[in-house]
Design an enzyme around this catalytic site. Structure first.
Site, PDB file in Angstrom:
ATOM      1  N   CYS A  20      36.495 -39.496   7.858  1.00 25.28           N
ATOM      2  CA  CYS A  20      35.555 -40.503   8.379  1.00 25.28           C
ATOM      3  C   CYS A  20      34.147 -40.253   7.855  1.00 25.28           C
ATOM      4  CB  CYS A  20      35.578 -40.446   9.916  1.00 25.28           C
ATOM      5  SG  CYS A  20      34.434 -41.617  10.683  1.00 25.28           S
TER       6      CYS A  20
ATOM      7  N   CYS B 214      36.986 -49.471   9.226  1.00 26.01           N
ATOM      8  CA  CYS B 214      37.011 -48.239  10.018  1.00 26.01           C
ATOM      9  C   CYS B 214      36.680 -47.041   9.147  1.00 26.01           C
ATOM     10  CB  CYS B 214      38.403 -47.975  10.580  1.00 26.01           C
ATOM     11  SG  CYS B 214      39.018 -49.243  11.609  1.00 26.01           S
TER      12      CYS B 214
ATOM     13  N   LEU C  58      44.550 -40.209  17.575  1.00 24.40           N
ATOM     14  CA  LEU C  58      45.497 -39.085  17.590  1.00 24.40           C
ATOM     15  C   LEU C  58      45.702 -38.543  16.173  1.00 24.40           C
ATOM     16  CD1 LEU C  58      47.094 -37.595  19.730  1.00 24.40           C
ATOM     17  CD2 LEU C  58      49.009 -39.125  19.316  1.00 24.40           C
ATOM     18  N   HIS C  59      46.193 -39.381  15.290  1.00 23.31           N
ATOM     19  CA  HIS C  59      46.230 -39.095  13.849  1.00 23.31           C
ATOM     20  C   HIS C  59      47.171 -37.989  13.389  1.00 23.31           C
ATOM     21  CE1 HIS C  59      43.049 -41.893  14.027  1.00 23.31           C
ATOM     22  NE2 HIS C  59      42.045 -41.075  14.097  1.00 23.31           N
TER      23      HIS C  59
ATOM     24  N   CYS D  12      27.492 -38.577  14.075  1.00 21.76           N
ATOM     25  CA  CYS D  12      28.590 -38.152  14.947  1.00 21.76           C
ATOM     26  C   CYS D  12      28.761 -36.641  14.807  1.00 21.76           C
ATOM     27  CB  CYS D  12      29.874 -38.882  14.545  1.00 21.76           C
ATOM     28  SG  CYS D  12      31.269 -38.555  15.636  1.00 21.76           S
TER      29      CYS D  12
ATOM     30  N   CYS E 283      35.410 -35.726  11.712  1.00 22.72           N
ATOM     31  CA  CYS E 283      36.791 -35.928  11.279  1.00 22.72           C
ATOM     32  C   CYS E 283      36.770 -36.026   9.743  1.00 22.72           C
ATOM     33  CB  CYS E 283      37.365 -37.201  11.889  1.00 22.72           C
ATOM     34  SG  CYS E 283      37.450 -37.130  13.689  1.00 22.72           S
TER      35      CYS E 283
ATOM     36  N   CYS F 206      32.194 -54.691  16.616  1.00 19.09           N
ATOM     37  CA  CYS F 206      32.390 -53.241  16.608  1.00 19.09           C
ATOM     38  C   CYS F 206      31.012 -52.596  16.637  1.00 19.09           C
ATOM     39  CB  CYS F 206      33.141 -52.859  15.331  1.00 19.09           C
ATOM     40  SG  CYS F 206      33.336 -51.079  15.125  1.00 19.09           S
TER      41      CYS F 206
ATOM     42  N   GLU G 193      30.702 -41.081  18.996  1.00 19.07           N
ATOM     43  CA  GLU G 193      31.791 -40.832  19.942  1.00 19.07           C
ATOM     44  C   GLU G 193      31.344 -41.342  21.313  1.00 19.07           C
ATOM     45  OE1 GLU G 193      34.989 -39.820  20.246  1.00 19.07           O
ATOM     46  OE2 GLU G 193      34.600 -39.917  22.401  1.00 19.07           O
TER      47      GLU G 193
ATOM     48  N   GLU H  97      24.542 -49.398  12.615  1.00 18.47           N
ATOM     49  CA  GLU H  97      25.271 -50.557  12.088  1.00 18.47           C
ATOM     50  C   GLU H  97      26.169 -51.158  13.170  1.00 18.47           C
ATOM     51  OE1 GLU H  97      27.352 -49.212   8.396  1.00 18.47           O
ATOM     52  OE2 GLU H  97      25.963 -47.538   8.519  1.00 18.47           O
TER      53      GLU H  97
HETATM   54  N1  SAH Z   1      34.684 -41.487  17.797  1.00 19.45           N
HETATM   55  C1  SAH Z   1      35.603 -42.479  18.212  1.00 19.45           C
HETATM   56  C2  SAH Z   1      35.248 -43.894  17.767  1.00 19.45           C
HETATM   57  C3  SAH Z   1      34.788 -44.094  16.353  1.00 19.45           C
HETATM   58  S1  SAH Z   1      36.005 -44.117  15.094  1.00 19.45           S
HETATM   59  C4  SAH Z   1      37.019 -42.115  17.806  1.00 19.45           C
HETATM   60  O1  SAH Z   1      37.195 -41.106  17.144  1.00 19.45           O
HETATM   61  O2  SAH Z   1      37.955 -42.795  18.188  1.00 19.45           O
HETATM   62  C5  SAH Z   1      37.009 -45.526  15.375  1.00 19.45           C
HETATM   63  C6  SAH Z   1      38.381 -45.408  14.767  1.00 19.45           C
HETATM   64  O3  SAH Z   1      38.322 -45.481  13.327  1.00 19.45           O
HETATM   65  C7  SAH Z   1      39.041 -44.077  15.096  1.00 19.45           C
HETATM   66  O4  SAH Z   1      40.379 -44.243  15.434  1.00 19.45           O
HETATM   67  C8  SAH Z   1      38.916 -43.349  13.798  1.00 19.45           C
HETATM   68  O5  SAH Z   1      39.817 -42.297  13.702  1.00 19.45           O
HETATM   69  C9  SAH Z   1      39.136 -44.471  12.790  1.00 19.45           C
HETATM   70  N2  SAH Z   1      38.735 -44.087  11.433  1.00 19.45           N
HETATM   71  C10 SAH Z   1      37.771 -43.219  11.082  1.00 19.45           C
HETATM   72  N3  SAH Z   1      37.722 -43.091   9.741  1.00 19.45           N
HETATM   73  C11 SAH Z   1      38.668 -43.895   9.228  1.00 19.45           C
HETATM   74  C12 SAH Z   1      39.104 -44.196   7.912  1.00 19.45           C
HETATM   75  N4  SAH Z   1      38.533 -43.637   6.841  1.00 19.45           N
HETATM   76  N5  SAH Z   1      40.113 -45.076   7.756  1.00 19.45           N
HETATM   77  C13 SAH Z   1      40.684 -45.672   8.821  1.00 19.45           C
HETATM   78  N6  SAH Z   1      40.314 -45.421  10.097  1.00 19.45           N
HETATM   79  C14 SAH Z   1      39.322 -44.536  10.310  1.00 19.45           C
END
Ligand code: SAH
Length: 372
Positions: free
Chosen positions: A117, A349, A232-233, A110, A114, A103, A177, A90
């Site tokens: 996600c 996201c 970072l989160h 992946c 996480c 994007c 990633e 996508e």
């Molecule tokens: N793997 C990479 C890029 C893909 S995710 C990374 O981890 O950065 C792109 C961004 O979307 C990341 O910051 C990720 O943490 C965020 N993201 C993933 N799931 C999300 C969600 N449910 N709500 C908001 N942001 C999210």
């Protein structure tokens, strides 16, 4: 047969020369593909018949099949492409008043899973090639009208929405990633950055990572002005490991020094992404921990109220989000709050790959491309 989108202009020049064709033909071919959005060698009218035949026998331009396009009420557009084995990827086109962001995905699935996600929920299948990464941007060109690439000299792609815009921002934030598919992503960046192709400025491309240290170190040595975002989160290891399993391998005491080194070497400001999740990482103690982690590092923070998936997580309320941001601002750390886009079509996201390949196969059984 080889994907022509995998080649830099130098690669193509070298190859054509070795086959007895003049150097300048590579530039003509690039111009047809990247500036005029013509994806058929036969229509490249200033090439000789023998070169067109040679190209047809040795190269293909588009390797993906577009199977579906969805348009959100906010103008965001999501494109679904199938790969040769019918896996689905996508890309998302996001218009804003000042820019058009695309994007793009870098992998099928992946590995990093996480917790918040959707993209990793079904595991990882494979890396995308540079051609497949580039194609997510150029394939939709004809859908936006003939002017799509008209402004390529000034950087960009033309989008015909309510108001016309050019693609001037690219984020590697789709599925996958990017630093786990380093070589293909970097090659795609170099090709897209080239004035002979789409000419998107390196500073307008953002590579986002879950924190792969070797990739961050390598990127620091590339002498490329791309933007780096680090997901970072959390402000402590316990919370981060809960949300992001990769934190076990690369905990904060390893990740932050790698980021500091990146800054020292490149002098480029890093953006830290921080998904705000009610009751998990959005309290003010976490905000204070975050300010300590980032102290002295010229960084900014992008706060992303979580886009729920699986009903497991929810967003903090507006007040909590603003208070969190204010703690960062008071500590001198620039912080912005990301507005979700395309939620109604699951384009925001973390929402990509909410559906499985099996869902798509069921919907588009038989000739996938007939479903557009
Ligand atoms: N793997 C990479 C890029 C893909 S995710 C990374 O981890 O950065 C792109 C961004 O979307 C990341 O910051 C990720 O943490 C965020 N993201 C993933 N799931 C999300 C969600 N449910 N709500 C908001 N942001 C999210």
């Amino acid at each position: 047969m080889q994907a022509i989108l995998d080649l830099t202009i130098k690669d193509l020049e070298y190859y054509l020369k070795s086959k007895g064709f003049p150097n300048f033909t590579a530039r003509q071919i690039f111009s047809w593909i990247y500036k005029k959005a013509i994806f058929d060698f036969e229509r490249m009218s200033d090439l000789s018949k023998s070169l067109r035949n040679f190209l047809k026998q040795n190269f293909y331009i588009l390797g993906l099949a577009l199977i579906q396009k969805q348009i959100s009420s906010d103008g965001t557009q999501k494109f679904f492409f199938s790969l040769s084995n019918q896996q689905v990827i996508e890309s998302v086109f996001i218009p804003t008043p000042r820019r058009l962001t695309v994007c793009i995905s870098t992998q099928v699935g992946c590995k990093f899973a996480c917790r918040f996600c959707a993209s990793g929920a079904q595991g990882w299948q494979r890396n995308l090639t540079s051609a497949e990464i580039i194609e997510q941007i150029i394939y939709p060109a004809p859908f936006f009208g003939t002017k799509f690439f008209e402004n390529a000299e000034r950087c960009g792609i033309y989008l015909k929405t309510a108001s016309a815009r050019v693609v001037n921002n690219l984020v590697f934030m789709g599925v996958g990633e990017p630093l786990d598919n380093y070589d293909h992503v970097l090659k795609a960046v170099r090709i897209l950055n080239s004035p002979d192709s789409v000419n998107i400025g390196a500073r307008k491309m953002t590579i986002s990572t879950c924190g792969l240290i070797a990739g961050i170190q390598r990127l620091a040595g590339e002498n490329l002005q791309v933007e780096l975002s680090v997901s970072l989160h959390a402000g402590d290891n316990q919370t981060r490991t809960y949300l992001m399993p990769i934190n076990k391998k690369f905990p904060l005491e390893k990740l932050l020094p790698a980021c500091r080194n990146y800054y020292k070497k490149t002098k480029r400001q890093i953006t830290f992404e921080y998904v705000l999740i009610q009751g998990i990482n959005s309290d003010l103690r976490q905000a204070r921990k975050l300010t300590k982690l980032l102290a002295g590092l010229d960084a900014k923070v992008n706060l992303i109220p979580v886009n729920p998936f699986r009903n497991e997580f929810s967003r903090p309320n507006k007040l909590e989000i603003l208070l969190f941001r204010d703690i960062l601002l008071k500590a001198g750390i620039p912080a912005t709050i990301r507005r979700p886009r395309g939620v109604d079509i699951h384009a925001a996201c973390g929402q990509l790959r909410l559906r499985s390949n099996e869902d798509y196969k069921r919907d588009f059984e038989g000739d996938l491309s007939a479903a557009i």
